[in-house]
Design an enzyme around this catalytic site. Structure first.
Site, PDB file in Angstrom:
ATOM      1  N   THR A 189       0.299  -2.979   8.842  1.00 17.87           N
ATOM      2  CA  THR A 189      -0.817  -2.032   8.151  1.00 17.87           C
ATOM      3  C   THR A 189      -1.898  -2.209   9.236  1.00 17.87           C
ATOM      4  O   THR A 189      -2.222  -3.121   9.983  1.00 17.87           O
ATOM      5  CB  THR A 189      -1.456  -2.643   6.969  1.00 17.87           C
ATOM      6  N   ASP A 215       6.285   4.535  -1.296  1.00 18.32           N
ATOM      7  CA  ASP A 215       7.909   4.765  -1.181  1.00 18.32           C
ATOM      8  C   ASP A 215       8.314   3.509  -2.075  1.00 18.32           C
ATOM      9  O   ASP A 215       7.772   2.487  -2.599  1.00 18.32           O
ATOM     10  CB  ASP A 215       8.265   4.655  -0.028  1.00 18.32           C
ATOM     11  N   GLN A 255       0.748  -1.102   0.007  1.00 18.49           N
ATOM     12  CA  GLN A 255       0.168   0.120  -0.118  1.00 18.49           C
ATOM     13  C   GLN A 255       0.832   1.239  -0.047  1.00 18.49           C
ATOM     14  O   GLN A 255       0.224   2.230   0.127  1.00 18.49           O
ATOM     15  CB  GLN A 255      -1.043   0.010   1.321  1.00 18.49           C
ATOM     16  N   PRO A 270       3.186  -4.364  15.701  1.00 22.12           N
ATOM     17  CA  PRO A 270       3.265  -4.190  17.181  1.00 22.12           C
ATOM     18  C   PRO A 270       2.088  -4.130  18.027  1.00 22.12           C
ATOM     19  O   PRO A 270       1.901  -4.743  19.029  1.00 22.12           O
ATOM     20  CB  PRO A 270       3.997  -2.608  17.525  1.00 22.12           C
ATOM     21  N   GLN A 271       0.682  -3.700  17.517  1.00 18.85           N
ATOM     22  CA  GLN A 271      -0.421  -3.979  17.647  1.00 18.85           C
ATOM     23  C   GLN A 271      -1.203  -4.928  16.750  1.00 18.85           C
ATOM     24  O   GLN A 271      -2.040  -4.254  16.081  1.00 18.85           O
ATOM     25  CB  GLN A 271      -1.217  -2.591  17.997  1.00 18.85           C
ATOM     26  N   HIS A 286      -1.578   1.432  -4.417  1.00 18.50           N
ATOM     27  CA  HIS A 286      -1.688   2.847  -4.136  1.00 18.50           C
ATOM     28  C   HIS A 286      -0.580   3.905  -5.058  1.00 18.50           C
ATOM     29  O   HIS A 286      -0.359   5.076  -4.651  1.00 18.50           O
ATOM     30  CB  HIS A 286      -1.722   3.414  -2.854  1.00 18.50           C
TER      31      HIS A 286
END
Ligand code: BV8
Ligand code: ZN
Length: 249
Positions: A193, A101, A98, A219-220, A116
């Protein structure tokens, strides 16, 4: 039950689906991170839209030039490198991002599917003519300021970044290839994401419904608790190299 890394080593086809979190350890702000400076009172969804650009082209162009300068200074992190290394370890790998870069490419990943678009492609807002040549990046762009967008040489319209803005269609072919891969793969790694933006966010669910094993690296991590859905809580730059060691040594 924890994810069994041998599932990765035995997979015929792996999809890696990445979001802004995979570039976080390269120093690139994610969309969750609060905007700062000129943009602190804006929501990215406002700036990353045709309306936002038309409302104030220098403000939005300055935001993209600042992000472009940040990306140019950044380097791929161990997460990007682990994904590139995984390409050589499994029979087939489809990388769907997504992100706008080029850090996956700079890490050595071939054939990156950019759902994207890409920040380093520019075209005219009005006639869609691609920019004639390289688009200058002002020295002080990283500081963050309003910058007048260059003009199209054919119709004098303002140039815009080649990214997909909110409310715009995703590149059809690319999305099709991503959906197909999600429905054919054995394992899908969803890395960094928040799974908010549609239709990209439906990709892990598509893979699960087609019988794949889905692993969230975050991390979450958000997981719906499906039997074939796993969460590896932590930073991608740490979790992915560890997963590679466990699966392939
Ligand atoms: C479309 C390019 C249709 C630009 C981007 C209401 C309900 C449902 C949908 C909608 C709705 N209203 C509008 C919509 C549609 C809309 C949408 O989904 N909106 C959301 C906000 C609800 N979608 C669209 O508009 C799409 N187009 O639908 O067109 C259409 C139909 C007919 C005719 C015309 C059109 C277009 C969406 C594309 C927008 N462009 N990017 C730019 O970059 O400037 S989206 C942009 O935001 C990113 O590309 C990315 O996709 C998204 C941010 O998501 P993430 O990548 O997940 O990043 P985020 O910051 O959210 O999360 C980071 C995660 O990383 C966190 O979970 C964090 O915990 C984790 N993390 C942090 N550090 C690390 C880490 N993980 C691992 N390691 C770490 N170290
Ligand atoms: Zn034009």
């Amino acid at each position: 039950m924890p994810f069994d890394p041998t599932l990765l080593a035995q997979a015929r086809h792996v999809v890696v689906f990445t979001g802004a979190g995979v570039s976080a350890e390269s120093g690139i702000a994610t969309f969750r991170d609060k905007l700062t400076g000129l943009w602190e009172h804006f929501d990215p969804a406002q700036l990353a839209s045709a309306e936002g650009f038309r409302a104030d082209p220098p403000l939005v162009w300055g935001w993209y030039q600042m992000r472009r300068a940040g990306i140019a200074q950044a380097t791929p992190n161990p997460a990007h490198l682990a994904i590139a290394a995984l390409t050589a370890r499994v029979p087939k790998l489809t990388l769907v991002t997504q992100n706008v870069d080029d850090l996956h490419e700079r890490a050595g990943s071939p054939d990156v599917l950019h759902l994207h678009g890409r920040l380093d492609a520019f075209r005219c807002l009005d006639c869609a003519r691609p920019a004639d040549g390289p688009v200058a990046l002002p020295e002080d762009a990283l500081q963050g300021r309003r910058i007048e967008p260059p003009r199209c040489t054919r119709c004098a319209g303002p140039l815009r970044p080649g990214v997909v803005w909110f409310g715009e269609m995703l590149p059809e072919q690319t999305l099709e290839r991503a959906f197909d891969a999600a429905q054919q793969c054995d394992v899908l790694l969803s890395v960094g994401t928040s799974g908010v933006v549609q239709p990209a966010a439906s990709i892990p669910r598509l893979a699960l419904a087609a019988g794949a094993t889905v692993v969230h690296v975050n991390p979450q991590p958000a997981s719906e608790g499906h039997a074939r859905e796993f969460a590896l809580a932590g930073k991608a730059g740490e979790v992915l190299p560890q997963l590679m060691r466990q699966a392939f040594t």
